[in-house]
Enzyme design. Structure first.
Site, mmCIF file in Angstrom:
data_model
loop_
_atom_site.group_PDB
_atom_site.id
_atom_site.type_symbol
_atom_site.label_atom_id
_atom_site.label_comp_id
_atom_site.label_asym_id
_atom_site.label_seq_id
_atom_site.Cartn_x
_atom_site.Cartn_y
_atom_site.Cartn_z
ATOM 1 N N ASP A 157 0.889 -1.170 0.040
ATOM 2 C CA ASP A 157 0.104 -0.164 -0.120
ATOM 3 C C ASP A 157 0.846 1.066 0.021
ATOM 4 O O ASP A 157 2.081 1.332 0.046
ATOM 5 C CB ASP A 157 -0.918 -0.033 1.242
ATOM 6 C CG ASP A 157 -0.102 0.045 2.472
ATOM 7 O OD1 ASP A 157 0.931 -0.486 2.862
ATOM 8 O OD2 ASP A 157 -0.751 0.695 3.423
ATOM 9 N N HIS A 471 1.337 -9.001 -3.612
ATOM 10 C CA HIS A 471 0.256 -7.934 -3.413
ATOM 11 C C HIS A 471 1.152 -6.701 -3.146
ATOM 12 O O HIS A 471 1.495 -6.262 -1.989
ATOM 13 C CB HIS A 471 -0.715 -8.355 -2.260
ATOM 14 C CG HIS A 471 -1.595 -7.165 -1.892
ATOM 15 N ND1 HIS A 471 -2.766 -7.191 -2.551
ATOM 16 C CD2 HIS A 471 -1.633 -6.090 -1.118
ATOM 17 C CE1 HIS A 471 -3.611 -6.078 -2.310
ATOM 18 N NE2 HIS A 471 -2.943 -5.436 -1.192
ATOM 19 N N ASP A 517 0.302 -17.675 -4.058
ATOM 20 C CA ASP A 517 1.206 -16.801 -4.927
ATOM 21 C C ASP A 517 0.054 -16.170 -5.787
ATOM 22 O O ASP A 517 0.237 -16.402 -7.097
ATOM 23 C CB ASP A 517 2.272 -17.320 -5.573
ATOM 24 C CG ASP A 517 3.080 -16.461 -6.481
ATOM 25 O OD1 ASP A 517 2.733 -15.280 -6.269
ATOM 26 O OD2 ASP A 517 3.822 -16.746 -7.584
ATOM 27 N N GLU A 526 1.533 -10.375 0.635
ATOM 28 C CA GLU A 526 2.024 -9.003 0.370
ATOM 29 C C GLU A 526 3.586 -8.753 0.798
ATOM 30 O O GLU A 526 4.088 -9.777 1.283
ATOM 31 C CB GLU A 526 1.331 -8.145 1.484
ATOM 32 C CG GLU A 526 1.542 -6.576 1.250
ATOM 33 C CD GLU A 526 0.371 -5.745 1.825
ATOM 34 O OE1 GLU A 526 -0.598 -6.041 2.664
ATOM 35 O OE2 GLU A 526 0.589 -4.385 1.875
HETATM 36 O O1 G3I Z 1 -3.017 -8.984 18.865
HETATM 37 C C1 G3I Z 1 -3.645 -10.231 18.641
HETATM 38 C C2 G3I Z 1 -3.437 -11.329 19.758
HETATM 39 O O2 G3I Z 1 -3.834 -10.902 20.863
HETATM 40 C C3 G3I Z 1 -4.008 -12.391 19.064
HETATM 41 O O3 G3I Z 1 -3.758 -13.316 20.086
HETATM 42 C C4 G3I Z 1 -3.589 -12.725 17.750
HETATM 43 C C5 G3I Z 1 -4.413 -14.214 17.365
HETATM 44 O O4 G3I Z 1 -4.783 -13.965 15.791
HETATM 45 O O5 G3I Z 1 -3.780 -11.945 16.925
HETATM 46 C C6 G3I Z 1 -3.204 -10.731 17.216
HETATM 47 O O6 G3I Z 1 -3.382 -9.770 16.172
HETATM 48 C C7 G3I Z 1 -2.765 -9.766 14.955
HETATM 49 C C8 G3I Z 1 -2.212 -8.509 14.866
HETATM 50 O O7 G3I Z 1 -1.475 -8.702 13.727
HETATM 51 C C9 G3I Z 1 -1.167 -8.347 15.830
HETATM 52 O O8 G3I Z 1 -0.002 -9.135 15.687
HETATM 53 C C10 G3I Z 1 -4.075 -9.955 14.027
HETATM 54 O O9 G3I Z 1 -4.521 -11.388 14.123
HETATM 55 C C11 G3I Z 1 -3.262 -10.005 12.705
HETATM 56 O O10 G3I Z 1 -4.356 -9.799 11.712
HETATM 57 C C12 G3I Z 1 -2.502 -8.601 12.413
HETATM 58 O O11 G3I Z 1 -1.806 -8.535 11.268
HETATM 59 C C13 G3I Z 1 -1.201 -7.477 10.891
HETATM 60 C C14 G3I Z 1 -2.096 -6.837 9.511
HETATM 61 O O12 G3I Z 1 -1.468 -5.657 9.121
HETATM 62 C C15 G3I Z 1 -3.400 -6.541 9.772
HETATM 63 O O13 G3I Z 1 -3.710 -5.451 10.735
HETATM 64 C C16 G3I Z 1 0.097 -7.543 10.470
HETATM 65 O O14 G3I Z 1 0.715 -7.879 11.733
HETATM 66 C C17 G3I Z 1 0.910 -6.505 9.993
HETATM 67 O O15 G3I Z 1 2.159 -6.665 9.489
HETATM 68 C C18 G3I Z 1 0.019 -5.797 8.741
HETATM 69 O O16 G3I Z 1 0.405 -4.720 8.367
HETATM 70 C C19 G3I Z 1 -0.099 -4.226 7.060
HETATM 71 C C20 G3I Z 1 -0.515 -2.785 7.308
HETATM 72 O O17 G3I Z 1 -1.533 -2.773 8.144
HETATM 73 C C21 G3I Z 1 -0.742 -2.030 6.010
HETATM 74 N N1 G3I Z 1 0.271 -2.013 5.189
HETATM 75 C C22 G3I Z 1 0.707 -3.312 4.807
HETATM 76 C C23 G3I Z 1 1.104 -4.226 5.843
HETATM 77 C C24 G3I Z 1 1.468 -5.588 5.703
HETATM 78 O O18 G3I Z 1 0.562 -6.467 5.150
HETATM 79 O O1 9MR Z 2 -3.939 -3.583 0.000
HETATM 80 C C1 9MR Z 2 -4.281 -3.580 1.619
HETATM 81 C C2 9MR Z 2 -2.968 -3.976 2.202
HETATM 82 O O2 9MR Z 2 -1.901 -3.185 1.995
HETATM 83 C C3 9MR Z 2 -3.267 -4.348 3.890
HETATM 84 O O3 9MR Z 2 -2.235 -5.167 4.264
HETATM 85 C C4 9MR Z 2 -4.449 -5.172 3.847
HETATM 86 C C5 9MR Z 2 -4.972 -5.321 5.362
HETATM 87 O O4 9MR Z 2 -5.317 -4.090 5.898
HETATM 88 O O5 9MR Z 2 -5.604 -4.561 3.022
HETATM 89 C C6 9MR Z 2 -5.500 -4.254 1.919
HETATM 90 O O6 9MR Z 2 -6.664 -3.708 1.302
HETATM 91 C C7 9MR Z 2 -7.638 -4.598 0.888
HETATM 92 C C8 9MR Z 2 -8.625 -4.127 1.947
HETATM 93 O O7 9MR Z 2 -8.330 -4.405 3.322
HETATM 94 C C9 9MR Z 2 -10.110 -4.847 1.654
HETATM 95 N N1 9MR Z 2 -10.462 -4.916 0.278
HETATM 96 C C10 9MR Z 2 -9.234 -5.162 -0.825
HETATM 97 C C11 9MR Z 2 -8.119 -4.522 -0.460
HETATM 98 C C12 9MR Z 2 -6.898 -5.054 -1.428
HETATM 99 O O8 9MR Z 2 -7.253 -4.894 -2.500
#
Ligand code: G3I
Ligand code: 9MR
Length: 548
Positions: A157, A471, A517, A526
């Site tokens: 993103d 992604h 993939d 991603e």
């Molecule tokens: O904190 C809870 C924990 O209490 C629980 O036991 C565990 C069980 O699933 O989940 C934990 O939360 C997780 C959280 O990360 C913290 O580790 C969520 O499930 C998990 O969905 C979350 O994933 C993060 C994801 O964003 C969604 O928010 C990833 O770590 C993080 O690397 C990823 O980062 C994204 C940015 O938001 C947007 N840009 C792209 C980037 C990479 O995908």
């Molecule tokens: O592209 C977004 C990615 O960078 C984030 O890690 C992810 C989770 O927050 O979300 C992606 O965006 C998606 C959105 O959450 C739901 N609709 C589709 C988007 C991807 O095309």
């Protein structure tokens, strides 16, 4: 098929191949040029890896040290991909992993001389960014316009997040601080290459300059992120909608991650004071101001405010951020008060990730242990590093797959867990020279480069069986068939949070196989700066320490 690290190994490295249980245990490594048998031996008895449900055998061919190109074969299984044994085997991988940060720069056009077919126009200049309602203060009311240019896009993103930038930038700085000669030799890849700084520091600076703009100069607090209200569409950066960009809500985690990173940067950049007049001192002052804000606001957890739907990086526990910031401030300022503030006796060690940074404190303390003031407990520092490494090595030794990865390690971005485990094992190896730690660290890199349940080499552009559809908005929108090179895919994990957005099906519900993939799969495929940073660290470290 027989699986192996698809790039290869240094001559003296620990070398392991993985065979399906149905194959013969009589294993041969074949010289790809001559077709001759270069090594012959037996695989260990089969065992089940519950993370993938496979029954597998490991063959240790470490004795093969002669440089060359090889394949592994055994009756009853398809031969492995081709791999190399040679000195400096990760040099290209390391350069590409670092170059990926350049490819993700915000606010800069990538020219053909440096970006080749991935040249693109600049996007998101961020010279006019709005203070969001959630971040409003007396000095900067809602709608105040600030300039916050440069920095790296976080991932696939186009937003920029301080919490994730902190660990990523620090990891690059640590790679340079620990292996300066390796990086000093590596230049020529980016527009700044002609200046006096090694490329890795120029690259880190691109983000550090942005981070500095994320601090409110009136109070020292740091905004969590610079973001659109919603994710941009799947377009090139310059084609993004041009929706307003905001700085959103200050928080304790962002402010402390900023403090730690700036303190480390002030130290690492000090030798370049002549090229960067005043900057190291400015960074240290910024770090101390951030620290003071966090002391006064010790528990401001971040949650997305209403209307903001981009990445959260929400973190509600701050002991680790306090410890990391205190450690970096102690090392860089020389003030003993920061060591006391760290309360080190109560700080354990863990594998670093964006929400848990205490391991980074121990990395820096361990690296500087011989020049710390008398207040530092050197035994404790060594014990924390060694204790974590010993537990990772124990898992590695007992693992059917020969990796430290297990169970709960398969989170969103699991491939970076593997590499951050390696990074911590390497700290212990640097401290006490225990060969096991180096070998277990090698296993983490082997894992992401092909000795895994999916058989992919998870770095774009590298390995015989490559990831092709990450992604990553530029890779998806640029009309070039191959993705932008040098990026580590997030990797398998059972969460599968993108199921609703993916037509492609996951092949399995098991964690180590939960990977597609396909560019729909933001939860498994991603890319992200905090995943690439340990790839830079570990590939450099294994080139330097891994034996010639
Ligand atoms: O904190 C809870 C924990 O209490 C629980 O036991 C565990 C069980 O699933 O989940 C934990 O939360 C997780 C959280 O990360 C913290 O580790 C969520 O499930 C998990 O969905 C979350 O994933 C993060 C994801 O964003 C969604 O928010 C990833 O770590 C993080 O690397 C990823 O980062 C994204 C940015 O938001 C947007 N840009 C792209 C980037 C990479 O995908
Ligand atoms: O592209 C977004 C990615 O960078 C984030 O890690 C992810 C989770 O927050 O979300 C992606 O965006 C998606 C959105 O959450 C739901 N609709 C589709 C988007 C991807 O095309």
């Amino acid at each position: 098929a027989i699986r192996v690290n698809q790039i290869g190994f240094a001559p003296q490295a620990h070398k392991v191949a993985l065979l399906p249980a149905g194959a013969s245990a009589e294993v041969e490594v074949i010289d790809a040029a001559s077709g001759k048998v270069a090594w012959r031996g037996r695989a260990a008895p089969a065992a089940v890896w519950k993370e993938s449900g496979e029954s597998v055998m490991l063959a240790d061919f470490s004795a093969l040290a002669r440089p060359g190109e090889y394949r592994i074969r055994a009756a009853g299984a398809a031969p492995s991909e081709r791999f190399a044994v040679r000195r400096g085997v990760y040099a290209q991988l390391n350069a590409a992993a670092l170059k990926a940060f350049y490819f993700n720069r915000s606010g800069m056009a990538l020219d053909a001389a440096h970006a080749g077919v991935y040249a693109r126009a600049a996007g998101h200049p961020d010279t006019r960014v709005l203070v969001h309602a959630s971040a409003a203060s007396e000095a900067r009311p809602e709608g105040t316009v600030i300039a916050s240019p440069k920095g790296w896009y976080d991932a696939g993103d186009y937003n920029k997040y301080i919490v994730n930038s902190g660990i990523s930038t620090y990891t690059l700085l640590a790679a340079f601080e620990h292996f300066p000669d390796y990086f000093a030799r590596r230049r020529g890849a980016i527009p700044e290459s002609g200046n006096a700084l090694p490329d890795i520091l120029d690259e880190a600076l691109w983000n550090l300059e942005w981070m500095l703009t994320m601090q409110d100069p009136h109070d020292g607090g740091v905004y969590n992120k610079l973001t659109n209200l919603r994710f941009d569409g799947i377009v090139m950066p310059d084609q993004a909608s041009g929706e307003p960009r905001y700085v959103v809500r200050k928080g304790t985690a962002a402010t402390l991650d900023f403090a730690a990173t700036m303190a480390a940067a002030s130290r690492v950049l000090k030798p370049y004071e002549k090229q960067l007049p005043g900057l190291p001192a400015q960074m240290l002052r910024a770090a101390e101001a951030a620290w003071e804000w966090a002391r006064a606001n010790p528990a401001v957890a971040y949650r997305n405010p209403a209307g903001v739907a981009t990445g959260e990086y929400g973190d509600a526990t701050f002991d680790d951020e306090f410890a990391w910031a205190a450690a970096e401030l102690y090392i860089s300022s020389g003030k003993d008060g920061y060591y006391a503030a760290m309360q080190p006796a109560g700080v354990t060690a863990s594998v670093p990730q964006w929400a848990d940074v205490r391991g980074l404190a121990w990395i820096s303390l361990a690296h500087h242990r011989n020049s710390l003031s008398a207040v530092a407990d050197r035994k404790l520092i060594a014990a924390r590093i060694d204790g974590l490494a010993a537990s990772l090595a124990a898992t590695w030794r007992a693992s059917a797959y020969g990796v430290p990865m297990q169970g709960g390690d398969f989170v969103w971005g699991s491939n970076a867990v593997a590499l951050n485990q390696s990074m911590m094992l390497l700290q212990a190896y640097r401290l006490n020279g225990r060969r096991d730690y180096l070998d277990a660290a090698q296993a983490g890199l082997d894992y992401v480069l092909g000795r895994n349940a999916t058989r992919y080499s998870f770095v774009t552009g590298f390995g015989a069986r490559q990831v092709m559809h990450p992604h990553h908005r530029p890779s998806m929108a640029d009309k070039v068939a191959a993705p932008v090179p040098g990026f580590l895919a997030g990797g398998p994990h059972a969460g599968q949070q993108d199921k609703g957005d993916c037509k492609a099906a996951y092949p399995s519900a098991l964690p180590a196989l939960s990977y597609i993939d396909d560019d729909c799969s933001y939860a498994s495929n991603e890319v992200a700066i905090n995943w690439n940073a340990p790839l830079v660290y570990v590939s450099a470290a294994l080139d330097v320490l891994g034996g010639t």
